[in-house]
Design a protein around this motif. Structure first.
Motif, mmCIF file in Angstrom:
data_model
loop_
_atom_site.group_PDB
_atom_site.id
_atom_site.type_symbol
_atom_site.label_atom_id
_atom_site.label_comp_id
_atom_site.label_asym_id
_atom_site.label_seq_id
_atom_site.Cartn_x
_atom_site.Cartn_y
_atom_site.Cartn_z
ATOM 1 N N ALA A 77 -21.635 34.780 17.307
ATOM 2 C CA ALA A 77 -21.974 36.228 16.731
ATOM 3 C C ALA A 77 -22.306 36.168 15.431
ATOM 4 C CB ALA A 77 -21.159 37.415 17.310
ATOM 5 N N ASP A 78 -23.631 36.928 15.259
ATOM 6 C CA ASP A 78 -24.182 36.777 14.475
ATOM 7 C C ASP A 78 -24.585 38.123 14.079
ATOM 8 O OD1 ASP A 78 -26.109 33.576 15.243
ATOM 9 O OD2 ASP A 78 -24.414 33.904 13.747
ATOM 10 N N LEU A 79 -24.143 38.449 12.489
ATOM 11 C CA LEU A 79 -24.244 40.034 11.904
ATOM 12 C C LEU A 79 -26.133 39.798 11.916
ATOM 13 C CD1 LEU A 79 -23.556 42.777 11.510
ATOM 14 C CD2 LEU A 79 -23.081 41.973 9.466
ATOM 15 N N ASN A 80 -26.329 41.120 12.476
ATOM 16 C CA ASN A 80 -28.261 41.104 12.040
ATOM 17 C C ASN A 80 -28.323 42.415 11.801
ATOM 18 O OD1 ASN A 80 -30.768 41.410 12.466
ATOM 19 N ND2 ASN A 80 -31.449 40.251 14.319
ATOM 20 N N LYS A 81 -28.590 42.232 10.188
ATOM 21 C CA LYS A 81 -28.567 43.639 9.595
ATOM 22 C C LYS A 81 -30.350 44.321 9.576
ATOM 23 C CE LYS A 81 -25.061 43.006 5.893
ATOM 24 N NZ LYS A 81 -24.832 42.739 4.357
ATOM 25 N N GLY A 82 -31.128 43.673 9.728
ATOM 26 C CA GLY A 82 -32.238 44.413 9.866
ATOM 27 C C GLY A 82 -32.242 45.122 11.219
ATOM 28 N N ILE A 96 -17.739 38.078 9.148
ATOM 29 C CA ILE A 96 -17.268 37.054 8.102
ATOM 30 C C ILE A 96 -17.542 35.554 8.403
ATOM 31 C CG2 ILE A 96 -16.849 39.264 6.481
ATOM 32 C CD1 ILE A 96 -14.259 37.602 6.131
ATOM 33 N N SER A 97 -17.481 35.193 9.119
ATOM 34 C CA SER A 97 -17.262 33.859 9.335
ATOM 35 C C SER A 97 -18.462 33.437 10.613
ATOM 36 C CB SER A 97 -15.726 33.616 9.428
ATOM 37 O OG SER A 97 -15.295 33.972 10.795
ATOM 38 N N ARG A 98 -18.268 31.871 10.202
ATOM 39 C CA ARG A 98 -19.989 32.044 11.312
ATOM 40 C C ARG A 98 -19.173 31.193 11.987
ATOM 41 N NH1 ARG A 98 -24.723 33.499 10.206
ATOM 42 N NH2 ARG A 98 -25.794 32.103 11.569
ATOM 43 N N GLU A 99 -18.195 31.280 12.254
ATOM 44 C CA GLU A 99 -17.508 30.231 13.299
ATOM 45 C C GLU A 99 -17.673 29.990 14.762
ATOM 46 O OE1 GLU A 99 -13.218 31.027 12.427
ATOM 47 O OE2 GLU A 99 -13.776 33.084 13.162
ATOM 48 N N SER A 100 -17.252 29.288 15.679
ATOM 49 C CA SER A 100 -17.546 29.093 17.264
ATOM 50 C C SER A 100 -16.431 29.350 17.986
ATOM 51 C CB SER A 100 -18.007 27.907 17.667
ATOM 52 O OG SER A 100 -18.103 27.994 18.835
#
Lengths: 114, 103
Positions: B61-66, B51-55
């Motif tokens: 890590a990015d959630l890629n739903k596709g 849920i967080s776009r932190e480093s």
């Protein structure tokens, strides 16, 4: 580290004997979990609890039972230990209302069944 | 059934090389995914939340739903990154990937 302890940290036992592992938390988290960690299988859920006296089975629950009579304690019992239950056991806690299902883990218990 | 898959048991790279640890998921509803790290003989600890776009420690890590993926990336690996990494959700984890960073 979150306030999670496990006891014992190491145990060697013989096939057929009962074994109880204890997980204790001081965080007042609602959910508690027991996992086993094995090479090639990663982390697998055994049982979990979503409140006092509320428990449910996980992926690998056969041969294990659990009890939670108090918020802070979650016991895992092997009624009759087998060699296939030799593993490292991790307890974890979470509270969805606080941490979006993020889990905090205990230090682990290394169990050897001879 | 919900499933989290980490296809690589071992990933070995040299220091300074980019790292990508793969995680694919099969979830009903919206996934809640995390990356956890376990250093040698230590307890698992949270590395990243979906849920967080932190480093954290240079990892993202990015959630890629596709693509139903939640891959963990770091542009330049360090020796201290050597550890076991688990991708997981509420009640299920992947099999784990051991990252070995060679000097």
């Amino acid at each position: 580290d979150a306030g999670i302890t496990q006891s014992p940290r190491h145990k060697v036992t013989e096939t057929g004997t009962p074994v109880t592992l204890r997980c204790h938390q001081t965080e007042n988290h609602r959910y508690m979990y027991w996992y086993r960690q094995d090479p090639g299988h990663g982390l697998r859920l055994i049982h979990y609890s979503y409140g006092v006296k509320d428990t449910d089975k996980g992926e690998v629950s056969d041969g294990y039972s659990v009890s939670r009579s108090k918020t802070e304690d979650f016991l895992l019992t092997l009624e009759s230990a087998t060699s296939s239950q030799t593993s490292v056991y991790f307890c974890a806690i979470s509270d969805p209302g606080l941490n979006h299902n993020e889990q905090f883990f205990g230090p682990g218990t290394r169990l050897t069944v001879l | 059934a919900q499933r989290v898959t980490q296809p690589e048991k071992l990933l070995s790279v040299f220091k300074g090389a980019p790292v990508e640890l793969k995680c694919n998921y099969s979830y009903s509803g919206s996934p809640e995914l995390f990356w956890y790290v376990q250093y040698s003989r230590q307890r698992l600890q949270l590395l990243l939340r979906h849920i967080s776009r932190e480093s954290i420690k240079g990892f993202t890590a990015d959630l890629n739903k596709g693509e139903t993926s939640f891959h963990l990336k770091k542009p330049f690996a360090q020796e201290e990154d050597s550890a076991m990494y688990y991708c997981g959700g509420k009640l299920i984890f992947g099999q784990g990937t051991t990252l070995q960073v060679k000097p």
